[in-house]
Design a protein around this motif. Structure first.
Motif, PDB file in Angstrom:
ATOM      1  N   PHE A   1     -19.043  -2.620  59.941  1.00 22.89           N
ATOM      2  CA  PHE A   1     -19.270  -1.623  60.978  1.00 22.89           C
ATOM      3  C   PHE A   1     -19.543  -2.351  62.288  1.00 22.89           C
ATOM      4  N   VAL A   2     -19.089  -1.785  63.389  1.00 23.56           N
ATOM      5  CA  VAL A   2     -19.381  -2.378  64.690  1.00 23.56           C
ATOM      6  C   VAL A   2     -20.873  -2.259  64.951  1.00 23.56           C
ATOM      7  N   ASP A   3     -21.500  -3.386  65.273  1.00 22.66           N
ATOM      8  CA  ASP A   3     -22.933  -3.387  65.545  1.00 22.66           C
ATOM      9  C   ASP A   3     -23.204  -2.570  66.807  1.00 22.66           C
ATOM     10  N   GLY A   4     -24.018  -1.538  66.665  1.00 21.86           N
ATOM     11  CA  GLY A   4     -24.321  -0.662  67.790  1.00 21.86           C
ATOM     12  C   GLY A   4     -23.579   0.653  67.764  1.00 21.86           C
ATOM     13  N   ASP A   5     -22.563   0.766  66.890  1.00 16.90           N
ATOM     14  CA  ASP A   5     -21.815   2.022  66.780  1.00 16.90           C
ATOM     15  C   ASP A   5     -21.277   2.149  65.360  1.00 16.90           C
ATOM     16  N   MET A   6     -22.061   2.805  64.505  1.00 17.71           N
ATOM     17  CA  MET A   6     -21.691   2.910  63.094  1.00 17.71           C
ATOM     18  C   MET A   6     -20.517   3.862  62.859  1.00 17.71           C
ATOM     19  N   THR A   7     -20.050   4.545  63.910  1.00 16.18           N
ATOM     20  CA  THR A   7     -18.880   5.399  63.741  1.00 16.18           C
ATOM     21  C   THR A   7     -17.579   4.617  63.842  1.00 16.18           C
ATOM     22  N   GLU A   8     -17.673   3.347  64.238  1.00 15.63           N
ATOM     23  CA  GLU A   8     -16.486   2.474  64.260  1.00 15.63           C
ATOM     24  C   GLU A   8     -16.635   1.458  63.148  1.00 15.63           C
ATOM     25  N   PHE A   9     -15.647   1.402  62.266  1.00 11.78           N
ATOM     26  CA  PHE A   9     -15.776   0.570  61.069  1.00 11.78           C
ATOM     27  C   PHE A   9     -14.418   0.034  60.635  1.00 11.78           C
ATOM     28  N   MET A  10     -14.442  -1.020  59.846  1.00 14.98           N
ATOM     29  CA  MET A  10     -13.227  -1.602  59.288  1.00 14.98           C
ATOM     30  C   MET A  10     -12.488  -0.543  58.472  1.00 14.98           C
ATOM     31  N   SER A  11     -11.223  -0.363  58.778  1.00 11.88           N
ATOM     32  CA  SER A  11     -10.417   0.686  58.162  1.00 11.88           C
ATOM     33  C   SER A  11      -9.243   0.078  57.419  1.00 11.88           C
TER      34      SER A  11
ATOM     35  N   THR B   1      -5.824 -10.350  60.254  1.00  9.75           N
ATOM     36  CA  THR B   1      -6.984  -9.731  60.881  1.00  9.75           C
ATOM     37  C   THR B   1      -7.076  -8.273  60.465  1.00  9.75           C
ATOM     38  N   LEU B   2      -8.259  -7.892  59.991  1.00  7.00           N
ATOM     39  CA  LEU B   2      -8.532  -6.499  59.665  1.00  7.00           C
ATOM     40  C   LEU B   2      -9.080  -5.798  60.898  1.00  7.00           C
ATOM     41  N   VAL B   3      -8.731  -4.518  61.053  1.00 10.05           N
ATOM     42  CA  VAL B   3      -9.083  -3.800  62.272  1.00 10.05           C
ATOM     43  C   VAL B   3      -9.917  -2.560  61.930  1.00 10.05           C
ATOM     44  N   THR B   4     -10.460  -1.967  62.989  1.00  8.03           N
ATOM     45  CA  THR B   4     -11.315  -0.791  62.826  1.00  8.03           C
ATOM     46  C   THR B   4     -10.492   0.495  62.883  1.00  8.03           C
ATOM     47  N   ASN B   5     -11.187   1.611  62.689  1.00  5.80           N
ATOM     48  CA  ASN B   5     -10.558   2.916  62.832  1.00  5.80           C
ATOM     49  C   ASN B   5     -10.179   3.221  64.282  1.00  5.80           C
ATOM     50  N   ARG B   6     -10.542   2.314  65.208  1.00  2.00           N
ATOM     51  CA  ARG B   6     -10.067   2.403  66.589  1.00  2.00           C
ATOM     52  C   ARG B   6      -9.090   1.271  66.898  1.00  2.00           C
TER      53      ARG B   6
ATOM     54  N   ILE C   1      -8.202   1.410  46.655  1.00  2.00           N
ATOM     55  CA  ILE C   1      -9.093   2.149  45.781  1.00  2.00           C
ATOM     56  C   ILE C   1     -10.408   2.471  46.492  1.00  2.00           C
ATOM     57  N   ALA C   2     -10.815   3.740  46.434  1.00  2.00           N
ATOM     58  CA  ALA C   2     -12.073   4.163  47.040  1.00  2.00           C
ATOM     59  C   ALA C   2     -13.255   3.553  46.303  1.00  2.00           C
ATOM     60  N   ALA C   3     -14.379   3.455  46.985  1.00  2.00           N
ATOM     61  CA  ALA C   3     -15.606   2.985  46.343  1.00  2.00           C
ATOM     62  C   ALA C   3     -15.964   3.910  45.179  1.00  2.00           C
ATOM     63  N   CYS C   4     -16.415   3.326  44.091  1.00  2.00           N
ATOM     64  CA  CYS C   4     -16.840   4.156  42.967  1.00  2.00           C
ATOM     65  C   CYS C   4     -18.067   4.976  43.375  1.00  2.00           C
ATOM     66  N   ASP C   5     -18.187   6.157  42.789  1.00  2.00           N
ATOM     67  CA  ASP C   5     -19.278   7.064  43.116  1.00  2.00           C
ATOM     68  C   ASP C   5     -19.649   7.863  41.871  1.00  2.00           C
ATOM     69  N   ARG C   6     -20.633   8.717  41.998  1.00  2.00           N
ATOM     70  CA  ARG C   6     -21.116   9.465  40.835  1.00  2.00           C
ATOM     71  C   ARG C   6     -20.002  10.291  40.186  1.00  2.00           C
ATOM     72  N   TRP C   7     -19.075  10.808  41.019  1.00  2.00           N
ATOM     73  CA  TRP C   7     -18.013  11.657  40.500  1.00  2.00           C
ATOM     74  C   TRP C   7     -16.959  10.838  39.754  1.00  2.00           C
TER      75      TRP C   7
ATOM     76  N   ALA D   1     -24.884   5.196  57.738  1.00  2.00           N
ATOM     77  CA  ALA D   1     -23.500   5.554  58.029  1.00  2.00           C
ATOM     78  C   ALA D   1     -23.294   7.011  57.659  1.00  2.00           C
ATOM     79  N   THR D   2     -22.509   7.709  58.453  1.00  2.00           N
ATOM     80  CA  THR D   2     -22.288   9.131  58.202  1.00  2.00           C
ATOM     81  C   THR D   2     -21.228   9.378  57.145  1.00  2.00           C
ATOM     82  N   GLU D   3     -20.506   8.328  56.743  1.00  2.00           N
ATOM     83  CA  GLU D   3     -19.485   8.456  55.712  1.00  2.00           C
ATOM     84  C   GLU D   3     -19.375   7.150  54.947  1.00  2.00           C
ATOM     85  N   THR D   4     -18.585   7.176  53.889  1.00  2.20           N
ATOM     86  CA  THR D   4     -18.324   5.968  53.109  1.00  2.20           C
ATOM     87  C   THR D   4     -16.873   5.582  53.334  1.00  2.20           C
ATOM     88  N   PRO D   5     -16.598   4.644  54.240  1.00  2.00           N
ATOM     89  CA  PRO D   5     -15.206   4.246  54.468  1.00  2.00           C
ATOM     90  C   PRO D   5     -14.597   3.633  53.209  1.00  2.00           C
ATOM     91  N   SER D   6     -13.294   3.698  53.129  1.00  2.00           N
ATOM     92  CA  SER D   6     -12.611   3.015  52.034  1.00  2.00           C
ATOM     93  C   SER D   6     -12.857   1.517  52.170  1.00  2.00           C
TER      94      SER D   6
END
Length: 204
Positions: free
Chosen positions: A40-50, A68-73, A93-99, A128-133
């Motif tokens: 995640f970008v330090d200072g803005d958790m809404t921007e993250f490696m996508s 090079t891996l890039v963000t959602n921006r 593959i998405a992160a494993c979760d309870r479901w 984080a407001t979501e769990t990115p892939s």
């Protein structure tokens, strides 16, 4: 200068701040452990490696040395400097979760990479407001020309690693994947600890 080696406990997560120009060495200590990875970008958790944006930027399905891996921006966030693990990783593959575990027949609580991500961030006072892939380091998900996938053990050897350089100040988070139903963590389906160490520019 090299910082101390940090343990990512088996079935749990860990996070760290990674300033631009420094690198993080993620070590597959047992050789069989998948490590879900986020940035995640330090200072803005809404921007993250996508992963979906990174596949387009890299023009390949999985990262190799020099990519090079890039963000959602679509801004660079992590680059692959070195990789001794066989360069077999997963970006689909998405992160494993309870479901996921409920679908595999697990009853009651089961550790998950999704929970591990948010717990690791909370240790740093972050959320984080979501769990990115995630970038699933060392995860071996082969595919065929018909588009079918399979779930295989890692090809990495004990002590092999990938070295990721921060292209901007970021927060990196890891989960030593707790998957113990299918053999992505080795044929024994036994999650184990992995490790990481933060390096400065003079150390790589």
């Amino acid at each position: 200068m090299t910082d101390a080696t940090v343990t990512i406990p088996a079935r749990k997560g860990k996070a760290a701040r990674l300033p631009a120009g420094r690198a993080i060495k993620v070590i597959n200590t047992p050789g069989t452990q998948v490590v879900d990875t986020w940035a995640f970008v330090d200072g803005d958790m809404t921007e993250f490696m996508s992963m979906e944006h990174s596949r387009a930027a890299m023009n390949r399905l999985t990262p190799k040395i020099g990519d090079t891996l890039v963000t959602n921006r679509r801004r660079p966030i992590l680059s692959v400097v070195d990789d001794t693990s066989g360069e077999v990783h997963d970006t689909f593959i998405a992160a494993c979760d309870r479901w996921r575990y409920e679908g595999l027949g697990v009853e009651g609580f089961h550790d998950s990479c999704q929970d591990n991500l948010h717990a690791a961030l909370a240790e740093l006072g972050l959320a984080a407001t979501e769990t990115p892939s995630p970038l699933n380091l060392f995860m071996n998900i082969p595919w065929d020309l018909a588009g079918r996938i399979d779930w295989k053990p890692p090809v990495s050897e004990p002590g092999s690693y990938i070295l990721l350089k921060a292209e901007r100040d970021c927060i990196v988070a890891f989960s030593s994947c707790p998957q113990d139903i299918i053999p992505i963590n080795g044929v024994g389906c036994t999650p184990q600890a992995a490790h990481f160490v933060v390096l400065d520019g003079a150390a790589f």
